[in-house]
Design a protein around this motif. Structure first.
Motif, mmCIF file in Angstrom:
data_model
loop_
_atom_site.group_PDB
_atom_site.id
_atom_site.type_symbol
_atom_site.label_atom_id
_atom_site.label_comp_id
_atom_site.label_asym_id
_atom_site.label_seq_id
_atom_site.Cartn_x
_atom_site.Cartn_y
_atom_site.Cartn_z
ATOM 1 N N ASP A 1 0.864 -1.176 0.000
ATOM 2 C CA ASP A 1 0.000 0.000 0.000
ATOM 3 C C ASP A 1 0.903 1.230 0.000
ATOM 4 O OD1 ASP A 1 -2.195 1.638 0.095
ATOM 5 O OD2 ASP A 1 -2.734 1.162 2.163
ATOM 6 N N ASP A 2 0.916 1.958 -1.110
ATOM 7 C CA ASP A 2 1.787 3.128 -1.273
ATOM 8 C C ASP A 2 3.251 2.796 -1.008
ATOM 9 O OD1 ASP A 2 -0.235 4.888 -2.047
ATOM 10 O OD2 ASP A 2 -0.741 5.365 0.033
ATOM 11 N N GLY A 3 3.704 1.641 -1.497
ATOM 12 C CA GLY A 3 5.093 1.255 -1.376
ATOM 13 C C GLY A 3 5.467 0.591 -0.065
ATOM 14 N N ARG A 4 4.568 0.549 0.878
ATOM 15 C CA ARG A 4 4.839 -0.075 2.178
ATOM 16 C C ARG A 4 4.172 -1.449 2.242
ATOM 17 N NH1 ARG A 4 7.514 3.215 5.339
ATOM 18 N NH2 ARG A 4 7.330 5.452 5.131
ATOM 19 N N VAL A 5 4.780 -2.358 2.983
ATOM 20 C CA VAL A 5 4.222 -3.703 3.109
ATOM 21 C C VAL A 5 2.979 -3.637 4.007
ATOM 22 C CG1 VAL A 5 4.632 -6.057 3.907
ATOM 23 C CG2 VAL A 5 6.483 -4.771 2.820
#
Length: 196
Positions: free
Chosen positions: A90-94
């Motif tokens: 989600d937006d580059g985060r796990v």
């Protein structure tokens, strides 16, 4: 010189081995000097695999999906991952992970909506490692938690993933003689007779 000692000169490398007398087991009667083979000498120069950074592995071969991806699409995407998982990002985060184990335990044999978002089926608590972690760190985490896949993060951002297959491939490539020539288990008896 003690057993196991190595002597190196510009022209020759010698390793020491002990000989035991058959009449009195445990009594060292002498030491034989024998040259190291080229493979032995090469092994002395290989780095310890546990101390190597995970960045020596192929870490960019992962599959990531959005939390809103339909379950059916996430399952299809998972087929492209050798480790058998999709990382939910989600937006580059796990944000989570969905593995073959989740598919077997939560989906198969159940009446589920394949159009529901993967976020409903993923594991939201994901253990990650830094991209600076060692292979030893990864093996310990995989062993302790029974993981086959670990996402890699840098400053909270997903930057890669490693699988148990990546580690096995690395070990087999670095130590081919040791991994390909492992001796059979002593006194191994098979439960069934296989073969012709």
């Amino acid at each position: 010189m003690r057993a196991g000692d190595h002597i190196e000169t510009p022209d020759i490398v010698i390793k020491s081995t002990s000989i035991l007398a058959l009449g009195s087991i445990g009594d060292k009667i002498g030491t034989v000097e024998e040259p190291l083979s080229p493979e032995d000498h090469q092994m002395d120069r290989l780095p310890n695999a546990c101390d190597q950074r995970v960045s020596v592995l192929q870490t960019d071969d992962y599959v990531a999906v959005s939390p809103y991806t339909p379950l059916s699409q996430a399952i299809e995407a998972m087929k492209d991952d050798e480790g058998g998982c999709v990382i939910v990002s989600d937006d580059g985060r796990v944000a989570g992970i969905f593995t073959e184990r989740d598919l077997l335990n939560k989906i198969l044999g159940e009446n589920v909506d394949l159009d529901s978002p993967i976020s409903k089926w993923m594991q939201p608590l994901v253990e990650t490692l830094s991209s600076e972690a060692t292979i030893g760190d990864a093996v310990r985490l995989m062993n302790e938690k029974s993981f086959r896949n670990i996402p890699l993060v840098k400053e909270g951002e997903l930057v890669g993933s490693i699988s148990v297959f990546d580690i096995i491939t690395y070990l087999a490539e670095c130590y081919p003689k040791e991994t390909m020539n492992l001796p059979p288990l002593p006194k191994q008896v098979m439960d069934t007779v296989d073969g012709g």
